[in-house]
Scaffold this active site. Structure first.
Site, short mmCIF file in Angstrom:
data_model
loop_
_atom_site.label_atom_id
_atom_site.label_comp_id
_atom_site.label_asym_id
_atom_site.label_seq_id
_atom_site.Cartn_x
_atom_site.Cartn_y
_atom_site.Cartn_z
N SER A 412 -19.03 71.47 -5.79
CA SER A 412 -18.10 70.01 -5.84
C SER A 412 -18.25 69.39 -7.19
O SER A 412 -17.43 68.73 -7.49
CB SER A 412 -19.07 69.08 -4.82
N HIS A 433 -12.12 74.85 -4.74
CA HIS A 433 -13.07 73.63 -4.05
C HIS A 433 -12.35 73.23 -2.99
O HIS A 433 -11.04 72.46 -2.64
CB HIS A 433 -13.14 72.51 -5.11
N GLU A 445 -8.94 72.33 -4.19
CA GLU A 445 -8.47 72.34 -5.82
C GLU A 445 -8.86 73.76 -6.45
O GLU A 445 -9.88 74.23 -6.07
CB GLU A 445 -9.75 71.10 -6.40
N ASN A 483 -13.40 64.13 -6.61
CA ASN A 483 -14.35 63.57 -6.62
C ASN A 483 -14.63 62.79 -7.83
O ASN A 483 -15.63 61.69 -7.93
CB ASN A 483 -15.60 64.78 -6.47
P1 NAI Z 1 -25.04 74.20 3.32
O1 NAI Z 1 -26.25 73.66 3.23
O2 NAI Z 1 -24.51 73.68 4.59
O3 NAI Z 1 -24.66 75.70 3.34
C1 NAI Z 1 -25.24 76.40 2.35
C2 NAI Z 1 -25.44 77.84 2.75
O4 NAI Z 1 -25.91 78.90 1.68
C3 NAI Z 1 -26.84 77.82 3.80
O5 NAI Z 1 -26.45 78.46 4.84
C4 NAI Z 1 -27.70 78.51 2.94
O6 NAI Z 1 -28.48 79.56 3.91
C5 NAI Z 1 -26.94 79.42 2.00
N1 NAI Z 1 -27.43 80.24 0.90
C6 NAI Z 1 -28.20 79.41 0.01
N2 NAI Z 1 -28.63 80.38 -0.82
C7 NAI Z 1 -28.14 81.44 -0.55
C8 NAI Z 1 -28.14 82.71 -1.17
N3 NAI Z 1 -28.65 82.88 -2.58
N4 NAI Z 1 -27.29 83.72 -0.74
C9 NAI Z 1 -26.67 83.55 0.32
N5 NAI Z 1 -26.73 82.39 1.02
C10 NAI Z 1 -27.39 81.25 0.37
O7 NAI Z 1 -24.09 73.40 2.19
P2 NAI Z 1 -22.66 73.29 2.42
O8 NAI Z 1 -22.32 71.87 2.62
O9 NAI Z 1 -21.97 74.15 3.12
O10 NAI Z 1 -22.21 73.23 0.80
C11 NAI Z 1 -21.99 74.38 0.28
C12 NAI Z 1 -21.28 74.32 -1.17
O11 NAI Z 1 -20.06 73.63 -0.96
C13 NAI Z 1 -21.94 73.51 -2.32
O12 NAI Z 1 -21.72 73.94 -3.34
C14 NAI Z 1 -21.29 72.02 -1.93
O13 NAI Z 1 -21.56 71.36 -3.04
C15 NAI Z 1 -19.95 72.59 -1.70
N6 NAI Z 1 -19.25 71.51 -1.05
C16 NAI Z 1 -19.59 71.06 0.15
C17 NAI Z 1 -18.84 70.03 0.68
C18 NAI Z 1 -19.34 69.21 1.81
O14 NAI Z 1 -18.57 68.15 2.29
N7 NAI Z 1 -20.58 69.52 2.27
C19 NAI Z 1 -17.42 69.86 0.35
C20 NAI Z 1 -16.98 70.73 -0.84
C21 NAI Z 1 -17.67 71.57 -1.36
#
Ligand code: NAI
Length: 686
Positions: A412, A433, A445, A483
């Site tokens: 993000s 993104h 994006e 953002n």
């Molecule tokens: P989340 O916490 O729901 O999911 C992250 C996942 O990554 C978890 O299931 C975790 O087990 C896994 N994970 C962590 N380390 C790992 C590794 N080394 N290898 C494999 N899997 C691993 O987080 P979310 O919300 O899905 O966000 C993920 C990314 O997307 C972040 O970079 C966030 O900034 C970005 N993002 C999030 C948005 C949102 O609204 N939540 C919107 C746009 C981007």
């Protein structure tokens, strides 16, 4: 009847409308790719065709379209000026009154002017997969060639008013069931025409000559008002359609035409049309047009949390094979479960059938190892927002994947340059993104690093378009286009809360402008933690711009991370159904103001809107000046597709032009006085 076969050519209109006469029957073909829009050349061609068909005293004239669809609308590019002759209503009246009855033979999407054309024909038959609609309201318009007056005469007032005001297409089965079609066919169109002619029903009365039974539209009116969310056209379309039960056709049609022409120059319609064109151009950057793209079949997704699962579901829906990689087996199972839940929901809601659900399930695996990614054509990481974790993932992916397959981060806020720094094959890395929920939101994006190749960019754009997304190119900065503007939005909202406005007043003001949610409701919806982490990072690195308001941090420290967090509280209290304003938050705000010697200003709703908008329009101009976004339209597409800015206001930049920069400059000056040193002015604000 004499047997005659001819392929008459006379003048330039023949390029788009052809007439063939055989055995006393005419075949009139519109051939104006890509969607057979009713441009002036087509209208002229139709008038000439009509004359030929009647001169030859043809028994019938079947009207078909070449290519993938029957006429899918008017020519939107003509809407900016006065319409050139002949006008569509006159062409359609002539077709309706033609001695030779016209049979509209339809396939594809019969929309807007296309449906109006079909309504003027004596008969209508269609392939069974055809869809019919009056989507003019989506461009801030209503039909302008009799659509609102002929349609109720054919299918009844309530149904016609719904089609004209909601703008959603209907199936051939429904349309035929309501009396809109004389026949549905499957397969060979020419055979269907021959069969229909062989048993031609008696010629019906002209549609425009029929009477319309009045109907009670109260419930529909309430529904349309609610769905329109500030857009004017839907209610106007409904009211205009209702005239069909009160006025003779000619009078109703004249009012419809004038209303349509007036709406063409309205701010809302200009806004929606500009966005429509922007949506097309932004997703296909000119620079990448001639660049080769690599085909994508297999997608690797690392991280199966909220975003990873949504992106995976979106890829599966587009027919890709997806390999999900998680950090351990239990997490892989959880990721698998999230994707399965999306598929099951689509199946249960009828959005997809069992076969499609099975195909998606068959294309999907989730595990803890990278081996399955060896033949992936593109990879997207969506792991925790932590640069070291993301770098480790990029390293693992580069080690197993083909050298030329793009590897993208869904970060993000972090810099994709930094995530990929020092890795071999730097031209393959980029940011993609997605927005949450990623299986539904269309905006993506596309963030190039200083080393990303055009081929990687072009492949990423084609891949995103293939997912049905709207990709927009952005340069690297904190938060990219969307953002970063959101940060300015929240910052100014926080300043007003610190100085006297309640968060609930700010939300109400922004909702009144047309935002689906105010900034604080939105935070509760998406969770307060990602931006909290980001603020901490910016403060630690000394990049936070200006005055800092700690109220949101205090909420986070209390575990008030938004709706669905363990406390089920954020700016609002969600513990008991829909979020309610929370006295505890008001107390925190009061204490904060007391501790910081706040001026306790009161801000009117207009002032709140103007200051918030001045903050984000200024930020948008800075983004343009820095080359992060390439055109104002890019910003408008990002904010309407990703942040719910009302489309009928055209996006931030269009809204600013319409509102007038003088007003925004005054609001910006007031903001600078309110929070000295906190706002860098873009050129139009300096
Ligand atoms: P989340 O916490 O729901 O999911 C992250 C996942 O990554 C978890 O299931 C975790 O087990 C896994 N994970 C962590 N380390 C790992 C590794 N080394 N290898 C494999 N899997 C691993 O987080 P979310 O919300 O899905 O966000 C993920 C990314 O997307 C972040 O970079 C966030 O900034 C970005 N993002 C999030 C948005 C949102 O609204 N939540 C919107 C746009 C981007």
């Amino acid at each position: 009847m004499t047997t005659r076969s001819e392929n008459q050519k006379s003048g330039p209109a023949d390029k788009v409308v052809h007439v063939q006469i055989e055995n006393g029957h005419a075949l009139v073909t519109i051939d104006n790719p890509p969607v057979n829009a009713l441009a002036v050349t087509v209208r002229r061609g139709l008038m000439e065709a009509l004359a030929k068909v009647n001169d030859a005293k043809c028994e019938t004239a079947a009207l078909i379209c070449a290519g993938r669809t029957f006429v899918a609308g008017g020519d939107i590019s003509e809407f900016a000026g006065p319409p050139p002759l002949p006008h569509l209503p006159d062409v359609l009246s002539a077709i309706e009154a033609s001695d030779t009855p016209f049979i509209a033979v339809m396939h594809g999407t019969v929309l807007g002017g296309g449906l109006e054309l079909a309504l003027a024909c004596a008969y209508r038959i269609a392939d069974k997969a055809t869809r019919f609609g009056l989507p003019e309201v989506n461009l801030g318009l209503i039909p302008g060639a009799g659509g609102t007056q002929r349609l109720p005469r054919l299918i009844g007032l309530e149904r016609a008013a719904r089609m004209a005001s909601i703008g959603k297409p209907v199936t051939a089965k429904d349309f035929a069931g309501w009396g809109g079609l004389d026949q549905i066919f499957e397969g060979d169109r020419m055979a269907a025409i021959a069969a229909f002619r062989a048993n031609l029903p008696a010629r019906p009365d002209m549609t425009s000559a029929r009477a319309v039974e009045d109907a009670d539209l109260t419930a529909l009116t309430a529904e349309v008002k609610k769905a329109a969310k500030g857009s004017n056209a839907p209610l106007i379309a409904l009211e205009t359609t209702a005239l069909a039960a009160k006025l003779p056709f000619a009078e109703g049609a004249a009012i419809e035409r004038q209303t349509h022409l007036d709406l063409r120059s309205s701010s809302q319609s200009r806004a929606l049309r500009r966005l429509f064109f922007a949506g097309r151009s932004v997703t296909r950057p000119a620079r990448l047009k001639s660049v080769d793209t690599a085909p994508v079949n297999h997608v690797a997704i690392v991280g199966g949390g909220l975003m990873g699962a949504g992106i995976a579901a979106s890829c599966l829906a587009a027919g890709h094979r997806v390999t999900m990689i998680e950090r351990d087996e239990p997490s892989a199972e959880a990721g698998h479960g999230r994707v399965e839940a999306i598929i099951a929901k689509d199946l249960a809601s009828g959005r997809i059938n069992q076969d499609k659900a099975d195909a998606r399930r068959a294309g999907f695996t989730a595990s803890a190892g990278y081996a399955g990614a060896f033949d992936a054509d593109i990879a997207i990481e969506a792991v925790f927002e932590d640069a070291d974790v993301k770098r480790a993932v990029f390293g693992e992916l580069s080690a197993v994947m083909r050298q030329d397959a793009p590897i993208a981060t869904n970060t993000s806020y972090l810099d994709p340059n930094m995530i990929s720094e020092g890795m071999p094959g730097p031209d393959r890395f980029l940011g993609l993104h997605f927005f949450s929920p990623a299986n539904i939101m269309k905006l993506v994006e596309v963030v190039g690093t200083s080393a990303t190749s055009d081929r990687t960019m072009a492949t990423a754009f084609a891949f995103a378009r293939g997912l049905g997304k709207i990709p927009v190119e952005t340069g690297v900065c904190d938060g990219f286009i969307g953002n970063r503007i959101l940060s300015a939005y929240r910052r100014q909202a926080d300043y007003m809360v610190a100085d006297g406005a309640s968060p609930y007043e700010v939300d109400a003001a922004m909702r009144e402008l047309g935002m689906p949610l105010g900034p604080y409701e939105l935070q509760d919806r998406t969770g307060l933690q990602i931006s909290w982490a980001n603020r901490k990072r910016q403060r630690a690195s000394g990049t936070w711009p200006g005055r800092y308001v700690e109220i949101a941090d205090q909420l986070c420290e209390l575990g008030r991370l938004g709706r669905g967090s363990p406390t089920n509280r954020g700016w609002y209290d969600h513990s008991d159904g829909p979020g309610k304003p929370d006295p505890e938050v008001e107390a925190i705000v009061q204490t904060y103001r007391a501790e910081h010697g706040a001026k306790h200003e009161s801000f009117s709703r207009d002032e709140i809107v103007l200051r918030v908008m001045a903050a984000i329009v200024n930020e948008a101009h800075l983004i343009l000046e820095e080359g992060i976004a390439f055109a104002p339209e890019d910003i408008d597409v990002v904010w309407t597709e990703g942040y719910g800015f009302p489309k009928h206001l055209g996006g931030l930049m269009f809204w600013a032009e319409e509102t007038g920069m003088a007003k925004l400059r005054a609001a910006f000056a007031a903001m600078q006085a309110q929070s000295p040193g906190s706002w860098k002015a873009a050129k139009p604000f300096a």
